[in-house]
Design a protein around this motif. Structure first.
Motif, PDB file in Angstrom:
ATOM      1  N   ASP A  29      44.133  29.223  36.307  1.00  0.00           N
ATOM      2  CA  ASP A  29      44.834  29.403  37.581  1.00  0.00           C
ATOM      3  C   ASP A  29      44.906  30.897  37.881  1.00  0.00           C
ATOM      4  OD1 ASP A  29      46.386  29.346  39.818  1.00  0.00           O
ATOM      5  OD2 ASP A  29      48.102  28.329  38.895  1.00  0.00           O
ATOM      6  N   ALA A  30      43.873  31.415  38.534  1.00  0.00           N
ATOM      7  CA  ALA A  30      43.772  32.853  38.771  1.00  0.00           C
ATOM      8  C   ALA A  30      44.905  33.379  39.642  1.00  0.00           C
ATOM      9  CB  ALA A  30      42.428  33.175  39.416  1.00  0.00           C
ATOM     10  N   ALA A  31      45.289  32.603  40.651  1.00  0.00           N
ATOM     11  CA  ALA A  31      46.313  33.073  41.595  1.00  0.00           C
ATOM     12  C   ALA A  31      47.657  33.296  40.920  1.00  0.00           C
ATOM     13  CB  ALA A  31      46.464  32.057  42.735  1.00  0.00           C
ATOM     14  N   ALA A  32      47.928  32.552  39.836  1.00  0.00           N
ATOM     15  CA  ALA A  32      49.223  32.666  39.171  1.00  0.00           C
ATOM     16  C   ALA A  32      49.144  33.479  37.882  1.00  0.00           C
ATOM     17  CB  ALA A  32      49.771  31.273  38.857  1.00  0.00           C
ATOM     18  N   SER A  33      47.951  33.869  37.481  1.00  0.00           N
ATOM     19  CA  SER A  33      47.778  34.518  36.177  1.00  0.00           C
ATOM     20  C   SER A  33      48.098  36.006  36.216  1.00  0.00           C
ATOM     21  CB  SER A  33      46.331  34.325  35.699  1.00  0.00           C
ATOM     22  OG  SER A  33      46.111  35.041  34.491  1.00  0.00           O
ATOM     23  N   PRO A  52      34.857  47.140  44.758  1.00  0.00           N
ATOM     24  CA  PRO A  52      34.833  45.849  45.463  1.00  0.00           C
ATOM     25  C   PRO A  52      35.395  44.703  44.619  1.00  0.00           C
ATOM     26  CG  PRO A  52      32.600  46.519  44.847  1.00  0.00           C
ATOM     27  CD  PRO A  52      33.485  47.688  44.608  1.00  0.00           C
ATOM     28  N   LEU A  53      35.254  44.768  43.284  1.00  0.00           N
ATOM     29  CA  LEU A  53      35.854  43.746  42.429  1.00  0.00           C
ATOM     30  C   LEU A  53      37.370  43.781  42.543  1.00  0.00           C
ATOM     31  CD1 LEU A  53      35.695  41.611  40.168  1.00  0.00           C
ATOM     32  CD2 LEU A  53      35.710  43.501  38.514  1.00  0.00           C
ATOM     33  N   LEU A  54      37.947  44.980  42.546  1.00  0.00           N
ATOM     34  CA  LEU A  54      39.398  45.111  42.651  1.00  0.00           C
ATOM     35  C   LEU A  54      39.896  44.605  44.000  1.00  0.00           C
ATOM     36  CD1 LEU A  54      41.938  46.035  41.206  1.00  0.00           C
ATOM     37  CD2 LEU A  54      41.582  48.316  42.160  1.00  0.00           C
ATOM     38  N   ARG A  55      39.146  44.893  45.060  1.00  0.00           N
ATOM     39  CA  ARG A  55      39.548  44.392  46.388  1.00  0.00           C
ATOM     40  C   ARG A  55      39.594  42.861  46.398  1.00  0.00           C
ATOM     41  NH1 ARG A  55      36.493  48.924  48.208  1.00  0.00           N
ATOM     42  NH2 ARG A  55      34.581  47.681  48.403  1.00  0.00           N
ATOM     43  N   ARG A  56      38.591  42.232  45.767  1.00  0.00           N
ATOM     44  CA  ARG A  56      38.572  40.774  45.715  1.00  0.00           C
ATOM     45  C   ARG A  56      39.739  40.255  44.874  1.00  0.00           C
ATOM     46  NH1 ARG A  56      34.485  36.885  45.793  1.00  0.00           N
ATOM     47  NH2 ARG A  56      33.352  38.305  47.170  1.00  0.00           N
ATOM     48  N   LEU A  57      40.026  40.913  43.765  1.00  0.00           N
ATOM     49  CA  LEU A  57      41.141  40.487  42.919  1.00  0.00           C
ATOM     50  C   LEU A  57      42.467  40.562  43.664  1.00  0.00           C
ATOM     51  CD1 LEU A  57      40.237  42.108  39.474  1.00  0.00           C
ATOM     52  CD2 LEU A  57      40.387  39.669  39.976  1.00  0.00           C
ATOM     53  N   ARG A  58      42.648  41.605  44.462  1.00  0.00           N
ATOM     54  CA  ARG A  58      43.899  41.724  45.217  1.00  0.00           C
ATOM     55  C   ARG A  58      44.084  40.549  46.184  1.00  0.00           C
ATOM     56  NH1 ARG A  58      44.289  44.435  41.839  1.00  0.00           N
ATOM     57  NH2 ARG A  58      45.782  42.798  41.431  1.00  0.00           N
ATOM     58  N   GLU A  59      42.978  39.971  46.632  1.00  0.00           N
ATOM     59  CA  GLU A  59      43.045  38.852  47.573  1.00  0.00           C
ATOM     60  C   GLU A  59      43.331  37.530  46.874  1.00  0.00           C
ATOM     61  OE1 GLU A  59      39.280  38.871  49.477  1.00  0.00           O
ATOM     62  OE2 GLU A  59      39.615  40.755  50.551  1.00  0.00           O
ATOM     63  N   ILE A  60      42.671  37.279  45.731  1.00  0.00           N
ATOM     64  CA  ILE A  60      42.715  35.941  45.136  1.00  0.00           C
ATOM     65  C   ILE A  60      43.497  35.863  43.830  1.00  0.00           C
ATOM     66  CG2 ILE A  60      40.522  35.322  46.215  1.00  0.00           C
ATOM     67  CD1 ILE A  60      39.154  35.725  43.523  1.00  0.00           C
ATOM     68  N   ARG A  85      35.317  32.799  31.737  1.00  0.00           N
ATOM     69  CA  ARG A  85      34.248  32.267  32.591  1.00  0.00           C
ATOM     70  C   ARG A  85      34.522  32.581  34.058  1.00  0.00           C
ATOM     71  NH1 ARG A  85      34.860  27.365  29.599  1.00  0.00           N
ATOM     72  NH2 ARG A  85      35.642  26.378  31.502  1.00  0.00           N
ATOM     73  N   TRP A  86      35.789  32.466  34.450  1.00  0.00           N
ATOM     74  CA  TRP A  86      36.166  32.760  35.835  1.00  0.00           C
ATOM     75  C   TRP A  86      35.859  34.219  36.186  1.00  0.00           C
ATOM     76  CZ3 TRP A  86      39.782  36.295  37.648  1.00  0.00           C
ATOM     77  CH2 TRP A  86      40.083  36.215  39.010  1.00  0.00           C
ATOM     78  N   MET A  87      36.226  35.138  35.302  1.00  0.00           N
ATOM     79  CA  MET A  87      35.989  36.554  35.586  1.00  0.00           C
ATOM     80  C   MET A  87      34.498  36.864  35.631  1.00  0.00           C
ATOM     81  SD  MET A  87      36.905  39.600  36.324  1.00  0.00           S
ATOM     82  CE  MET A  87      38.698  39.708  36.146  1.00  0.00           C
ATOM     83  N   ARG A  88      33.716  36.272  34.753  1.00  0.00           N
ATOM     84  CA  ARG A  88      32.272  36.513  34.773  1.00  0.00           C
ATOM     85  C   ARG A  88      31.649  36.041  36.083  1.00  0.00           C
ATOM     86  NH1 ARG A  88      32.431  34.060  29.408  1.00  0.00           N
ATOM     87  NH2 ARG A  88      31.083  32.380  30.160  1.00  0.00           N
ATOM     88  N   ARG A  89      32.067  34.863  36.528  1.00  0.00           N
ATOM     89  CA  ARG A  89      31.549  34.361  37.810  1.00  0.00           C
ATOM     90  C   ARG A  89      31.942  35.287  38.954  1.00  0.00           C
ATOM     91  NH1 ARG A  89      33.224  29.204  35.822  1.00  0.00           N
ATOM     92  NH2 ARG A  89      35.138  29.395  37.047  1.00  0.00           N
ATOM     93  N   LEU A  90      33.190  35.752  38.944  1.00  0.00           N
ATOM     94  CA  LEU A  90      33.662  36.623  40.025  1.00  0.00           C
ATOM     95  C   LEU A  90      32.876  37.926  40.054  1.00  0.00           C
ATOM     96  CD1 LEU A  90      35.737  37.053  42.280  1.00  0.00           C
ATOM     97  CD2 LEU A  90      37.233  38.122  40.570  1.00  0.00           C
ATOM     98  N   ILE A  91      32.640  38.527  38.894  1.00  0.00           N
ATOM     99  CA  ILE A  91      31.879  39.775  38.837  1.00  0.00           C
ATOM    100  C   ILE A  91      30.485  39.575  39.409  1.00  0.00           C
ATOM    101  CG2 ILE A  91      30.759  41.405  37.250  1.00  0.00           C
ATOM    102  CD1 ILE A  91      33.280  41.233  35.522  1.00  0.00           C
ATOM    103  N   ASN A  92      29.837  38.484  39.050  1.00  0.00           N
ATOM    104  CA  ASN A  92      28.491  38.232  39.570  1.00  0.00           C
ATOM    105  C   ASN A  92      28.498  37.984  41.072  1.00  0.00           C
ATOM    106  OD1 ASN A  92      26.758  38.462  37.250  1.00  0.00           O
ATOM    107  ND2 ASN A  92      27.676  36.598  36.456  1.00  0.00           N
ATOM    108  N   GLU A  93      29.527  37.308  41.572  1.00  0.00           N
ATOM    109  CA  GLU A  93      29.634  37.082  43.020  1.00  0.00           C
ATOM    110  C   GLU A  93      29.818  38.397  43.763  1.00  0.00           C
ATOM    111  OE1 GLU A  93      32.841  34.402  43.605  1.00  0.00           O
ATOM    112  OE2 GLU A  93      31.841  32.698  42.644  1.00  0.00           O
ATOM    113  N   VAL A  94      30.706  39.257  43.251  1.00  0.00           N
ATOM    114  CA  VAL A  94      30.942  40.548  43.896  1.00  0.00           C
ATOM    115  C   VAL A  94      29.693  41.413  43.823  1.00  0.00           C
ATOM    116  CG1 VAL A  94      32.257  42.700  43.716  1.00  0.00           C
ATOM    117  CG2 VAL A  94      33.416  40.490  43.502  1.00  0.00           C
ATOM    118  N   ALA A  95      28.985  41.378  42.695  1.00  0.00           N
ATOM    119  CA  ALA A  95      27.785  42.198  42.535  1.00  0.00           C
ATOM    120  C   ALA A  95      26.726  41.853  43.561  1.00  0.00           C
ATOM    121  CB  ALA A  95      27.227  42.019  41.123  1.00  0.00           C
TER     122      ALA A  95
END
Length: 316
Positions: free
Chosen positions: A91-95, A114-122, A298-308
């Motif tokens: 649960d990324a939003a609550a973690s 850009p990864l940090l910007r995405r993290l601030r959103e989700i 796994r969630w963080m790896r997917r997010l990094i690849n999406e942002v990249a």
């Protein structure tokens, strides 16, 4: 030997002992007392009929039997951990999880914003602990003390997992007042003074030997293959500093193209294609097999690849 007579905790003890090579550190890692760990080692020696770890001038050294056991033991424990691990989603939003990421200056400058910007959103409560290559060893990564490594590598241990974040071409940055702009040829490039920037791999650096071309990296290796050598005046490990130095009207900087985006709006700098062909670099994402199946990981790896994928390489 019957399996039901084996205390499975002893196998966990042995795995940590072989990683730490120290009874004290292994006890700290498992949160038990040193006498309890020493007793566990005694029981392990009886179980395997082997000393397993012997005190030498270099500390606790594994025996041949222990070295043979280590890869099998690690695989068995990983399989057991994977089998009993809850399959609930992260649960990324609550973690509020802290992700420790070793990242090169190049990747930190280009990918992390850009990864940090995405993290601030989700996932606004997720925390990034960004570490430099000098902070981390391969051993730290293997143990899972560092979640991820984002860097360029000549080689990494075969047990590590890896994926390519992106490939990046090179470009040159020079002052708008640099006379070389009148004729940006290979001859003039070689006669100019250069800023070198890089920091790859792991460990504390002890400085650069300008004569050791093979250790200078991609650009200088290509020039060596051409029978050429450039004149490097300044060595730095920081891309932003290197780009600011290239504002001086007698210096040339050659960097990956995504790094050049950091100063794309700088009116004092001009970006040029190199006057010779340089193969693209590969930015890698690397992690320990111990963390491979962790849902948050796994969630963080997917997010990094999406942002990249959204950080598009410019065409200069």
């Amino acid at each position: 030997m019957q399996l039901n007579r084996i205390d499975m905790n002893l196998l966990v003890y042995l795995d940590v002992l072989l990683r730490e090579r120290s009874v004290t550190r292994a006890a700290d890692q498992l949160g038990i007392s040193q006498p309890a760990m020493s007793n566990g080692l005694r029981r392990l020696r009886v179980l395997f009929d082997d000393p397993l770890l012997i005190r030498t001038s270099e500390g606790m050294t594994p025996t041949e039997r222990a070295r043979q056991l280590e890869p099998t033991l690690r695989t068995v424990l990983q399989d057991i951990e994977r089998a009993v691990q809850p399959r609930s989603d992260f649960d990324a939003a609550a973690s509020g999880r802290v992700f420790r990421i070793m990242v090169s200056d190049y990747a930190e400058s280009t990918l992390i914003p850009p990864l940090l910007r995405r993290l601030r959103e989700i996932a606004p409560s997720v925390i990034l602990d960004l570490m430099t290559p000098s902070d981390v060893s391969f051993f730290d990564v293997e143990q899972g003390k560092v979640d991820l490594v984002i860097n360029r590598f000549n080689s990494i241990p075969q047990s590590f997992h890896q994926t390519t974040v992106w490939k990046d071409d090179f470009c040159c940055m020079v002052s708008r007042d640099n006379p070389i702009l009148d004729n940006f040829s290979l001859k003039n490039y070689l006669e100019a003074q250069h800023v070198w920037v890089s920091k790859t791999g792991f460990g504390v650096s002890v400085g650069v030997d300008p004569g050791d071309v093979q250790r200078l990296g991609w650009v200088d290796e290509v020039l060596r293959q051409l029978g050429k050598k450039r004149r490097i005046t300044v060595f730095t490990r920081h891309y932003q500093a290197a780009m600011l130095l290239s504002e001086q009207n007698d210096l040339v900087l050659t960097v990956p193209s995504r790094a050049a985006l950091l100063q794309a709006e700088n009116p004092r700098l001009v970006v040029k294609a190199p006057p010779f062909e340089i193969p693209p670099i590969q930015l890698k994402l690397v992690w320990s097999p111990l963390l491979h199946h962790d849902p948050a990981h796994r969630w963080m790896r997917r997010l990094i690849n999406e942002v990249a994928e959204e950080v598009i390489a410019p065409e200069f």
